[in-house]
Write a protein that holds these residues in place. Structure first.
Motif, PDB file in Angstrom:
ATOM      1  N   TYR A 197       0.835  -1.194   0.000  1.00 54.07           N
ATOM      2  CA  TYR A 197       0.000   0.000   0.000  1.00 54.07           C
ATOM      3  C   TYR A 197       0.881   1.261   0.000  1.00 54.07           C
ATOM      4  CZ  TYR A 197      -3.671  -3.285   1.241  1.00 54.07           C
ATOM      5  OH  TYR A 197      -4.529  -4.337   1.243  1.00 54.07           O
ATOM      6  N   GLY A 220      -0.589   4.468   0.627  1.00 58.88           N
ATOM      7  CA  GLY A 220      -1.508   5.513   1.087  1.00 58.88           C
ATOM      8  C   GLY A 220      -0.831   6.579   1.957  1.00 58.88           C
ATOM      9  N   GLN A 249      -3.558   4.418  -1.852  1.00 56.74           N
ATOM     10  CA  GLN A 249      -4.349   3.241  -1.471  1.00 56.74           C
ATOM     11  C   GLN A 249      -3.995   2.849  -0.040  1.00 56.74           C
ATOM     12  OE1 GLN A 249      -3.834  -0.088  -4.064  1.00 56.74           O
ATOM     13  NE2 GLN A 249      -5.591  -1.223  -3.255  1.00 56.74           N
ATOM     14  N   ASP A 287      -9.481   2.009   7.052  1.00 56.49           N
ATOM     15  CA  ASP A 287     -10.521   2.681   6.266  1.00 56.49           C
ATOM     16  C   ASP A 287     -10.952   4.005   6.886  1.00 56.49           C
ATOM     17  OD1 ASP A 287     -12.411   2.445   3.970  1.00 56.49           O
ATOM     18  OD2 ASP A 287     -13.857   2.632   5.619  1.00 56.49           O
TER      19      ASP A 287
END
Length: 479
Positions: free
Chosen positions: A85, A87, A115, A121
């Motif tokens: 990832y 992010g 991402q 989340d």
């Protein structure tokens, strides 16, 4: 030509005399008043300056306590530097604590990019980020009072207490300065009396010498007057030493603009006793009422009592369960998942309660006992102050009466001295009786001076006990 020259010199001399007469003498006598000494001590005495710094420290502590309610900016940045990832999330939050119910207002902006894994989340936002705001507050414990509000309230009281301590210091130093000043005045006035006696004895010695030479007086009179001169010279030396000692004592309170002690020089004179005499006619009921309402020591105990009551309230509050509520609304903007679109709102409760609360109970019991202790101390101080004021007033009345008696005696002995001098001029008296009259008159003058100053001092002590020494800052004592 010579006459013209003499006339010119005369005119020039007259002009010089006129000019010099307009120039103030450097050595002209200056009057040092009690007000001068009190103002100097108030401006430069080290204890008063130290008390001012104590007050500044208390104000700094209050500013520190106010800092608990300052707006705070928080930033949190998370960036993945390796792994599957890539992010990135950034959050900025502004928090403003309030002085009500441990409340906090906040506003936040978050944005993420790249991402993020599913378990992160909560960091994901639409492409233009999320704006949110909310509030949290305490309903039970920390609701009525918390440690930050306790520190702030008590810091305000600490400032008040330091102001009262400064007032107490100024009052006490004022009394000490007044005592030093009156001692100096007393020594100065007594020296004047003894110097006058010595001058008279020396003047008489010349007259006696002439009479002895002419055979109209016995030589024993000359010898007796010589020992009298030595006796009075000794009195002058003692008075000069006392003046030197009291001048040094006064210099501790009378200071120059750099704050250094300044001993009065020979050109510095005290005021006339009539100008200095206090006439403090105070209604005792008003004096006691005002003192009990405004006395700094009583107000300090009252402030300490308020602080302890605040602490007691805090520890009582700490026995309650912790029940906090918070609410938040947020709005994502920009493109992205439709699940993040729309206005989100949240509300939540958090509850906790210690099963044992011995720490809070112990502190509560201690503060409760201290409240009782301070109330007893206040009662004792009020009663003690009332009694001491009555005693100081009785002493003042007595000293005033003694001063009036001494002043009358000094007037009578002076009249006796003057009549004895007339009798001596007429040949109806002798040097022995005249010396006795003069010494009695001088002794009465010294006693009258001392008693007058004791009366003034008793009035100052009365004002000092009532914490009204500031009434002396008027150039003269309050009439």
């Amino acid at each position: 030509m010579e006459n013209n020259s003499n006339g010119f010199i005369s005119v020039v001399a007259t002009i010089f005399l006129l000019v010099f007469s307009l120039i103030p003498s450097t050595y002209a006598a200056q009057t040092l008043t009690l007000n001068d000494v009190l103002l100097s001590a108030n401006s430069y005495y080290p204890d008063i300056l130290a008390a001012q710094q104590e007050l500044q420290q208390a104000r700094a502590d209050r500013l520190y306590a106010q800092g608990a309610f300052d707006i705070e900016l928080q930033q949190n940045t998370r960036a993945r530097t390796s792994g599957y990832y890539d992010g990135l999330s950034v959050a900025q939050k502004v928090i403003k604590p309030l002085r009500y119910s441990n409340a906090k207002l906040f506003a936040e902006y978050r944005i993420s990019d790249g991402q993020l894994p599913i378990y992160e989340d909560e960091f994901v936002t639409l492409d233009r980020g999320e704006f949110s705001m909310g509030v949290s507050l305490s309903l039970l414990r920390d609701g009525d009072i918390d440690k930050n509000r306790l520190a702030l309230i008590n810091s305000d009281l600490n400032v008040d207490m330091e102001e009262l301590r400064q007032e107490t210091t100024i009052n006490n130093i004022g009394v000490q300065a007044a005592i030093a000043y009156l001692n100096w005045v007393n020594a100065h006035k007594q020296l004047e009396v003894y110097q006058s006696l010595l001058k008279t004895a020396k003047y008489r010695h010349n007259a006696i010498q002439k009479r002895v030479i002419l055979g109209s007086s016995a030589e024993i009179e000359l010898l007796d007057n010589e020992q009298n001169i030595l006796k009075r010279h000794s009195q002058v030396l003692n008075a000069e030493n006392e003046l030197e000692l009291t001048s040094i004592g006064l210099s501790m309170y009378w200071r120059d603009q750099q704050g250094h002690p300044k001993k009065p020089s020979a050109e510095i004179q005290p005021p006339k006793l009539n100008d200095l005499a206090a006439d403090i006619r105070i209604d005792m009921n008003t004096l006691i009422t005002d003192a009990l309402l405004q006395h700094p020591e009583i107000q300090q105990i009252e402030n300490a009592l308020k602080q302890t009551e605040n602490t007691n309230r805090f520890h009582r509050n700490q026995l309650l369960p912790n029940l906090d509520i918070y609410a938040k609304v947020g709005q994502d903007i920009g493109a992205g998942s439709e699940t993040r679109d729309g206005l989100d709102s949240f509300i939540g409760l958090q509850f906790s309660m210690p099963l044992e609360r011995r720490a809070a109970r112990g502190k509560l019991d201690k503060s409760t006992a201290k409240i009782k202790q301070l109330n007893y101390l206040k009662q004792g101080l009020v009663e003690s102050l009332s009694g001491s004021l009555h005693q100081a007033h009785a002493k003042y009345i007595n000293k005033r009466s003694q001063a009036e008696v001494s002043l009358r005696r000094a007037e009578i002995t002076k009249q006796l001295e003057q009549q004895e001098e007339k009798r001596a001029e007429q040949g109806a008296s002798n040097i022995f009786l005249l010396n006795v009259r003069q010494e009695n008159s001088a002794e009465a003058q010294v006693e009258a001076i001392t008693d007058q100053l004791k009366s003034i001092l008793a009035g100052i002590e009365l004002l000092g006990r009532a914490y009204k020494v500031n009434e002396l800052y008027s150039g003269e004592l309050a009439r």
